[in-house]
Design a protein around this motif. Structure first.
Motif, PDB file in Angstrom:
ATOM      1  N   LYS A 243       0.979  -1.131  -0.357  1.00 27.48           N
ATOM      2  CA  LYS A 243       0.040  -0.015   0.126  1.00 27.48           C
ATOM      3  C   LYS A 243       0.954   1.436  -0.353  1.00 27.48           C
ATOM      4  O   LYS A 243       0.181   2.031  -0.587  1.00 27.48           O
ATOM      5  N   ARG A 244       2.110   1.287   0.512  1.00 24.25           N
ATOM      6  CA  ARG A 244       2.680   1.952   1.130  1.00 24.25           C
ATOM      7  C   ARG A 244       4.081   2.462   0.139  1.00 24.25           C
ATOM      8  O   ARG A 244       4.483   3.970  -0.104  1.00 24.25           O
ATOM      9  N   PHE A 245       4.717   1.533  -0.376  1.00 27.21           N
ATOM     10  CA  PHE A 245       5.984   1.734  -1.290  1.00 27.21           C
ATOM     11  C   PHE A 245       5.967   3.273  -2.412  1.00 27.21           C
ATOM     12  O   PHE A 245       6.767   3.543  -1.648  1.00 27.21           O
ATOM     13  N   GLU A 246       5.015   3.104  -3.337  1.00 27.13           N
ATOM     14  CA  GLU A 246       5.316   4.087  -4.140  1.00 27.13           C
ATOM     15  C   GLU A 246       4.751   5.223  -3.521  1.00 27.13           C
ATOM     16  O   GLU A 246       6.080   6.031  -3.767  1.00 27.13           O
ATOM     17  N   SER A 247       4.495   5.594  -1.998  1.00 25.13           N
ATOM     18  CA  SER A 247       4.400   7.232  -1.595  1.00 25.13           C
ATOM     19  C   SER A 247       5.973   7.358  -0.503  1.00 25.13           C
ATOM     20  O   SER A 247       6.288   8.396  -0.901  1.00 25.13           O
ATOM     21  N   ILE A 248       6.480   6.295  -0.290  1.00 29.24           N
ATOM     22  CA  ILE A 248       7.751   6.371   0.489  1.00 29.24           C
ATOM     23  C   ILE A 248       8.919   6.580  -1.195  1.00 29.24           C
ATOM     24  O   ILE A 248       9.325   7.502  -0.726  1.00 29.24           O
ATOM     25  N   PHE A 249       8.662   6.408  -1.602  1.00 27.17           N
ATOM     26  CA  PHE A 249      10.193   6.044  -2.674  1.00 27.17           C
ATOM     27  C   PHE A 249       9.331   6.994  -3.642  1.00 27.17           C
ATOM     28  O   PHE A 249      10.685   7.731  -3.945  1.00 27.17           O
ATOM     29  N   TRP A 250       8.222   7.749  -3.393  1.00 28.43           N
ATOM     30  CA  TRP A 250       8.736   9.443  -4.625  1.00 28.43           C
ATOM     31  C   TRP A 250       8.736  10.208  -3.555  1.00 28.43           C
ATOM     32  O   TRP A 250       9.551  11.491  -4.005  1.00 28.43           O
ATOM     33  N   GLY A 251       8.036   9.769  -2.102  1.00 34.11           N
ATOM     34  CA  GLY A 251       9.036  10.790  -1.338  1.00 34.11           C
ATOM     35  C   GLY A 251      10.463  11.131  -1.403  1.00 34.11           C
ATOM     36  O   GLY A 251      10.854  11.933  -0.734  1.00 34.11           O
ATOM     37  N   CYS A 252      11.002   9.606  -1.735  1.00 36.37           N
ATOM     38  CA  CYS A 252      12.631  10.554  -1.390  1.00 36.37           C
ATOM     39  C   CYS A 252      12.983  10.825  -2.934  1.00 36.37           C
ATOM     40  O   CYS A 252      13.515  11.597  -3.135  1.00 36.37           O
ATOM     41  N   PHE A 253      12.250  10.618  -4.181  1.00 36.69           N
ATOM     42  CA  PHE A 253      12.696  11.072  -5.405  1.00 36.69           C
ATOM     43  C   PHE A 253      11.572  11.801  -5.955  1.00 36.69           C
ATOM     44  O   PHE A 253      11.934  11.799  -7.268  1.00 36.69           O
ATOM     45  N   GLN A 258      15.024  16.977  -4.594  1.00 37.13           N
ATOM     46  CA  GLN A 258      16.027  17.823  -4.567  1.00 37.13           C
ATOM     47  C   GLN A 258      14.383  18.929  -4.583  1.00 37.13           C
ATOM     48  O   GLN A 258      14.060  18.963  -5.176  1.00 37.13           O
ATOM     49  N   ILE A 259      13.567  18.493  -2.549  1.00 39.16           N
ATOM     50  CA  ILE A 259      12.591  19.359  -2.271  1.00 39.16           C
ATOM     51  C   ILE A 259      12.736  18.962  -1.144  1.00 39.16           C
ATOM     52  O   ILE A 259      13.413  18.470  -0.147  1.00 39.16           O
TER      53      ILE A 259
END
Ligand code: NAD
Length: 454
Positions: A243-253, A258-259
């Motif tokens: 459920k959560r991996f996509e959000s974790i991944f894009w939270g990093c990338f 550069q955020i």
């Protein structure tokens, strides 16, 4: 004559050059801004609100053109630029509907006490290169609504879409209410030392924030600083990675890291670390990297050479100290400041890439066995911008969220920003707040009026 040279970071092609303004030109801009302030402050609140609303519509009407320009100078994929243009219109609309009301503290037969709000005057709005148009909105909309005028200093690495937005907004404003100052760092220094500047609102690195405090010490303008972060994400053993991996991944990338509030360190419980790392490796290796204007590109280049070298240096430092590079780890050869999305493991909190802000596509993944220890490690930093807890037990998530020492904490999300809510950093990540009512208050000074009737 020194020049600002704006390059496309995906091709290194020069897209624009312009001369750095002379000191005398900056003085003139500030003088003109002071004159414009007298006119602008006389507009009623509803006139100013209407102008913000029209400006938002005008920017929205040119969304694609602006997003294309932003991608060409900043590097982010076109869909991310589009989202950023959406952010400036949404913030302008938010402030277009925000009231500014005096507060009556007391009103009886003998005395009336009113607290009202006044603008400061000429404000210096100083922007970084990573999210330039969105942050223009965060600063300029409340600045104008409050009745101030603005000199906007965009980053020399991404000034074009900001200047274009100012042109569009200025169509609705009296002359010189907003003026762009497309200079480099030295022009920022000059501006922040200038006695004509009444307020500074800065977003950028922690180091520059500290320098601004020094420059401003002579004239003591009011100051808001939004600075670097080193956000930790703490992933509990019950986190449902499906459920959560996509959000974790894009939270990093997202925006290739550069955020300011990207996830910059992960602390994952040792029981699910292997699965998390496997997913990171698989996804980073499948990313389509390239020029953000090409269809299907998911990650663009790093914005500039200095930043590319910083990310490279931190990854090399970790590699030399024995970290495992699970994915990526190298520059991508050819034209453009490209770096492979990188995942590092087998490191500890003493590594520079864990202690410092990498601000790029390289994520260190650390493990923990005891949650209190993970919280202590997450808080053991001079930064305090954001942090997140990932768990399927929301009550536990909430309890742990309150233990993180930072301005924004998410449970099962990261980087989510609601424009009605205040945003800013604790510790050395910030002074003051942006967005929401708090962001408007930064641009208003309070006057308390006592009127004795008898
Ligand atoms: P930077 O500090 O190098 O530059 C930011 C701006 O300040 C630029 O316009 C620059 O020309 C100007 N500047 C530089 N030196 C100056 C000085 N001495 N006086 C006045 N102005 C000066 O930052 P950057 O590399 O453009 O941006 C990346 C940094 O911004 C990262 O650290 C990131 O975390 C931070 N950031 C913070 C937030 C936030 O809201 N907290 C948001 C976005 C970015």
């Amino acid at each position: 004559m020194p020049k600002i040279v704006v390059k496309n970071p995906a091709s290194l092609e020069v897209i624009e050059t312009f001369p750095v303004p002379e000191i005398s030109e900056i003085d003139l801009m500030i003088n003109n801004s002071k004159k414009a302030f007298i006119k602008w402050k006389a507009f009623s609140l509803s006139q100013r609100q209407e102008i913000l609303s029209k400006a938002a519509d005008a920017i929205e009407a040119r969304k694609d053109e602006l997003a294309k320009l932003l991608t060409s100078e900043q590097g982010k994929p076109f869909h991310e630029s589009n989202r950023e243009i959406g952010a400036i219109t949404s913030v302008f609309r938010l402030y277009a509907g925000m009231p500014i009301k005096p507060e009556i503290i007391q009103d009886n037969e003998t005395t009336q006490i009113i607290v009202d709000q006044e603008p400061y005057g000429v404000c210096a709005l100083i922007l970084p290169w990573n999210y330039p148009v969105g942050l223009l909105g965060w600063k300029l909309a409340p600045c104008l609504l409050a009745g101030n005028t603005a000199i906007v200093k965009p980053s020399q690495f991404a000034p074009l879409a900001v200047i274009k937005c100012i042109e569009i907004i200025s169509d609705f404003l009296p002359d010189n209410v907003v003026q762009p100052l497309p200079g480099g760092d030295q022009e920022g220094v000059y501006l922040t030392r200038h006695p004509g500047i009444a307020r500074i609102s800065f977003t950028g690195s922690q180091n520059t924030g500290k320098n601004i405090l020094k420059s401003a010490s002579e004239n003591l303008p009011k100051i808001t600083l939004e600075m670097s972060g080193n956000d930790a994400a703490i992933i509990l053993p019950d986190c449902d990675l499906d459920k959560r991996f996509e959000s974790i991944f894009w939270g990093c990338f997202f925006n290739i890291g550069q955020i300011c509030v990207a996830i910059k360190r992960i602390y994952v419980h040792e029981s699910i670390a292997p699965e998390l790392i496997r997913r990171f490796k698989e996804k980073t290796e499948a990313m389509k990297i390239g020029n953000g204007l090409e269809p299907g590109v998911q990650m663009g280049p790093i914005n500039n050479e200095k930043q590319l070298l910083k990310v490279y240096e931190l990854v090399e430092d970790a590699r030399n100290l024995g970290a495992t590079i699970v994915a990526g780890g190298n520059k991508i050869l050819g034209n453009g400041y490209f770096f492979q999305p990188t995942v590092l493991t087998d490191l500890d909190d003493s590594f520079r890439i864990v202690r410092e802000e990498q601000f790029g596509p390289a994520i260190p993944i650390l493990t923990y066995s005891d949650i209190d220890d993970a919280i202590t490690r997450a808080n053991n930093t001079v930064y305090g911008l954001g942090g997140s807890i990932w768990t399927e037990d929301i009550e536990i998530g909430k309890k742990l969220a309150k233990k993180l020492e930072c301005g924004t904490v998410w449970v099962n999300a990261h980087m989510l920003v609601e424009h009605r809510a205040p945003f800013g950093g604790w510790k050395q990540s910030g002074m003051g707040r942006e967005l929401g009512e708090a962001g408007l208050k930064e641009f208003l000074q309070t006057r308390t009026l006592y009127m004795v009737k008898s």
